[in-house]
Design an enzyme around this catalytic site. Structure first.
Site, PDB file in Angstrom:
ATOM      1  N   ASP A 311      11.208   8.808   0.671  1.00  0.00           N
ATOM      2  CA  ASP A 311       9.862   8.376   1.057  1.00  0.00           C
ATOM      3  C   ASP A 311       9.466   9.158   2.303  1.00  0.00           C
ATOM      4  O   ASP A 311      10.274   9.315   3.227  1.00  0.00           O
ATOM      5  CB  ASP A 311       9.936   6.858   1.338  1.00  0.00           C
ATOM      6  CG  ASP A 311       8.622   6.248   1.735  1.00  0.00           C
ATOM      7  OD1 ASP A 311       8.104   5.429   0.956  1.00  0.00           O
ATOM      8  OD2 ASP A 311       8.110   6.587   2.826  1.00  0.00           O
ATOM      9  N   ILE A 312       8.259   9.686   2.297  1.00  0.00           N
ATOM     10  CA  ILE A 312       7.820  10.483   3.459  1.00  0.00           C
ATOM     11  C   ILE A 312       7.578   9.532   4.644  1.00  0.00           C
ATOM     12  O   ILE A 312       6.945   8.480   4.473  1.00  0.00           O
ATOM     13  CB  ILE A 312       6.544  11.283   3.114  1.00  0.00           C
ATOM     14  CG1 ILE A 312       6.839  12.210   1.921  1.00  0.00           C
ATOM     15  CG2 ILE A 312       6.057  12.097   4.309  1.00  0.00           C
ATOM     16  CD1 ILE A 312       5.633  12.794   1.269  1.00  0.00           C
ATOM     17  N   GLU A 354       3.863   7.631  -1.592  1.00  0.00           N
ATOM     18  CA  GLU A 354       4.577   8.774  -1.011  1.00  0.00           C
ATOM     19  C   GLU A 354       6.068   8.641  -1.280  1.00  0.00           C
ATOM     20  O   GLU A 354       6.904   9.201  -0.580  1.00  0.00           O
ATOM     21  CB  GLU A 354       4.263   8.869   0.501  1.00  0.00           C
ATOM     22  CG  GLU A 354       5.060   7.989   1.427  1.00  0.00           C
ATOM     23  CD  GLU A 354       4.749   6.485   1.331  1.00  0.00           C
ATOM     24  OE1 GLU A 354       4.147   6.076   0.328  1.00  0.00           O
ATOM     25  OE2 GLU A 354       5.131   5.745   2.246  1.00  0.00           O
TER      26      GLU A 354
HETATM   27  N1  LIG Z   1      -3.112  11.177   0.701  1.00  0.00           N
HETATM   28  C1  LIG Z   1      -2.493  10.288  -0.029  1.00  0.00           C
HETATM   29  N2  LIG Z   1      -2.037   9.179   0.534  1.00  0.00           N
HETATM   30  C2  LIG Z   1      -1.373   8.269  -0.196  1.00  0.00           C
HETATM   31  C3  LIG Z   1      -1.196   8.466  -1.560  1.00  0.00           C
HETATM   32  N3  LIG Z   1      -0.526   7.384  -2.066  1.00  0.00           N
HETATM   33  C4  LIG Z   1      -0.291   6.560  -1.024  1.00  0.00           C
HETATM   34  N4  LIG Z   1      -0.786   7.099   0.149  1.00  0.00           N
HETATM   35  C5  LIG Z   1      -0.765   6.560   1.454  1.00  0.00           C
HETATM   36  O1  LIG Z   1       0.534   6.546   1.916  1.00  0.00           O
HETATM   37  C6  LIG Z   1       0.583   5.589   2.972  1.00  0.00           C
HETATM   38  C7  LIG Z   1       1.863   4.861   2.947  1.00  0.00           C
HETATM   39  O2  LIG Z   1       1.923   4.104   4.123  1.00  0.00           O
HETATM   40  P1  LIG Z   1       3.075   3.111   4.437  1.00  0.00           P
HETATM   41  O3  LIG Z   1       3.520   2.407   3.192  1.00  0.00           O
HETATM   42  O4  LIG Z   1       2.601   2.282   5.520  1.00  0.00           O
HETATM   43  O5  LIG Z   1       4.240   4.000   4.870  1.00  0.00           O
HETATM   44  P2  LIG Z   1       4.360   5.070   5.997  1.00  0.00           P
HETATM   45  O6  LIG Z   1       3.088   5.228   6.702  1.00  0.00           O
HETATM   46  O7  LIG Z   1       4.847   6.324   5.328  1.00  0.00           O
HETATM   47  O8  LIG Z   1       5.455   4.492   6.885  1.00  0.00           O
HETATM   48  P3  LIG Z   1       6.979   4.533   6.594  1.00  0.00           P
HETATM   49  O9  LIG Z   1       7.201   4.609   5.138  1.00  0.00           O
HETATM   50  O10 LIG Z   1       7.449   3.231   7.105  1.00  0.00           O
HETATM   51  O11 LIG Z   1       7.531   5.689   7.272  1.00  0.00           O
HETATM   52  C8  LIG Z   1      -0.665   4.711   2.764  1.00  0.00           C
HETATM   53  O12 LIG Z   1      -1.592   4.929   3.830  1.00  0.00           O
HETATM   54  C9  LIG Z   1      -1.238   5.142   1.475  1.00  0.00           C
HETATM   55  O13 LIG Z   1      -2.641   5.047   1.459  1.00  0.00           O
HETATM   56  C10 LIG Z   1      -1.732   9.634  -2.136  1.00  0.00           C
HETATM   57  O14 LIG Z   1      -1.626   9.888  -3.334  1.00  0.00           O
HETATM   58  N5  LIG Z   1      -2.351  10.501  -1.328  1.00  0.00           N
END
Ligand SMILES: Nc1nc2c(ncn2[C@@H]2O[C@H](COP(=O)(O)OP(=O)(O)OP(=O)(O)O)[C@@H](O)[C@H]2O)c(=O)[nH]1
Length: 429
Positions: A311-312, A354
């Protein structure tokens, strides 16, 4: 219209054919009658024209004409005859070519076993040489064997022929075929028996009869009509079949086009259903067949398999700072880079948002951790966003029971642990 053409035409043609044949058989009669009366035009013609001395005289009565003939032996062939011009009856000479039969009503007395010769003298201006009447004449002849007394004789006109002595009498030659299209005279003559005669032949009447169309011409016409009908029908059917073939060919081509379009669309939707549109990686549904295979392999032979879930880190911040498009680009870049480093047998998928998974068949936990470390390092060292490092956290789990949910839960828990331990890390279960 279709019904009229095909169903009615041939029955009508059959009826028409049979009607014409019956009409020809029992009707279509035509005749040319020559009754004898006191104005009857006939002349005696005897062998004196050839230097003979036979005496033939004619006596015309109200209802007949009698030739009295007394032959005399001489160096020439003895004969007497009566010559009856047919043109007296018609404007032109008689065209008898359409007639079938000559019916002649005669009384013969004291014939002494002789025949009566019937000539139809055809006038032919196109015969070569000679300006005299004989030179232009073709003698068509037929003999009758008369009974003593009065009788009617019917002579088929197609049985007339040109006698050989007439052919050879002409120095310029003549073909031997009978012709009756321009008959000038009917000649009734005593026969070939050279014994001396003293006899009488009385003519009461004669007529020509026939059909407007003779049977042979009619059958030829009908046959031609049938052949023409069948040929036209065959051409019509061939054209119709050709049109049907072209229409069905066009329809088949159209259906093939639609089919290939539909199969392309079907494949597209199949692909779309199993792939993530942004990264082009497999989605959850696309991963299911791989997972089922691994489960069954594990059940049967406890084959090793490992799962890497990553996970990013702080991806929300990336989106927030740089915008959603940059976030998308980061997802795409990481997908491409990871796809390049994994092995051919590994199956890479976007698990959601992500979050990604790599399913590694035939891989122990240790090997999966090495691969996870490579990927972590690759991402952490990639200049994905200017002036900002992008990292990711990993959870690794080796398959230890034939249960997908448990396997994923264990990897997810390891990932959570990595996040909790400060991110940009690998944890395993
Ligand atoms: N640009 C983009 N953003 C996405 C996509 N799918 C999910 N996201 C975003 O990815 C983010 C995931 O946030 P969180 O689940 O809070 O996780 P995080 O910010 O990576 O924090 P940690 O996982 O705890 O490191 C959200 O803001 C989603 O809107 C996508 O296909 N494109």
């Amino acid at each position: 219209m279709k019904y009229c053409r095909q169903e009615i035409y041939y029955p009508l043609l059959v009826v028409f054919t049979i009607s014409l044949m019956l009409w020809q058989q029992f009707g279509m009669n035509m005749s040319l009658n020559y009754p004898v009366d006191q104005h009857f035009n006939a002349t005696a013609l005897n062998d004196d024209i050839n230097g003979g001395a036979s005496v033939g005289t004619l006596k015309v009565n109200d209802a007949n004409v009698t030739l009295h003939c007394k032959t005399v032996n001489s160096h020439t062939f003895p004969f007497c005859s009566m010559l009856i011009p047919l043109k007296a009856k018609l404007k032109q000479y008689a065209d008898l070519s359409k007639f079938d039969t000559l019916t002649i009503d005669l009384t013969t007395v004291d014939l002494r076993r002789d025949t009566v010769l019937i000539y139809l003298l055809n006038n032919e201006q196109d015969l070569p040489n000679g300006n005299d009447r004989i030179s232009h004449t073709r003698a068509n002849i037929q003999a009758i064997n008369p009974t003593i007394g009065r009788a009617q004789y019917q002579l088929a006109l197609n049985q007339f022929y040109v006698p050989s002595w007439w052919v050879f009498a002409k120095p310029y030659g003549i073909d031997t075929g009978a012709r009756l299209d321009n008959v000038e005279y009917l000649q009734i003559a005593t026969g070939d028996n050279r014994s001396l005669k003293d006899l009488e032949i009385t003519l009461h009447a004669f007529s020509f009869s026939g059909k407007w169309i003779n049977a042979r011409d009619l059958y030829f016409l009908l046959l031609s009509l049938w052949i023409a009908s069948i040929v036209v029908h065959a051409i019509f059917l061939a054209g119709k079949m050709r049109n049907k073939y072209i229409i069905s060919k066009n329809k088949t081509e159209e259906l093939n086009k639609i089919n290939s379009f539909l199969s392309i669309e079907r494949d597209k939707y199949k692909t779309m259903a199993k792939h993530d549109p942004l990264t082009k990686l497999l989605n959850r549904a696309g991963l299911s067949s791989t997972l089922s295979t691994l489960m069954s392999e594990f059940s049967h032979s406890s084959k090793a398999a490992s799962l890497i879930m990553f996970d990013i880190d702080h991806f929300k911040q990336i989106n927030d700072q740089h915008g959603h498009d940059v976030g998308d680009q980061v997802l795409v870049s990481i997908s491409q880079q990871v796809a390049e480093v994994i092995r051919g047998q590994d199956v890479f998928a976007r698990w959601g948002g992500e979050e990604f998974v790599i399913v590694c068949p035939n891989t122990q936990l240790k090997g999966a951790c090495v691969l996870a470390e490579n990927i972590r390092s690759l991402i952490a060292n990639s200049p994905l966003i200017e002036q900002q490092q992008v990292t990711s956290s990993f959870g690794v789990a080796q398959l230890n029971s034939a249960n997908i949910d448990t396997w994923f839960k264990r990897a997810d828990e390891a990932l959570y642990k990595a996040k909790m331990n400060g991110r940009n890390k690998i944890e395993f279960s």
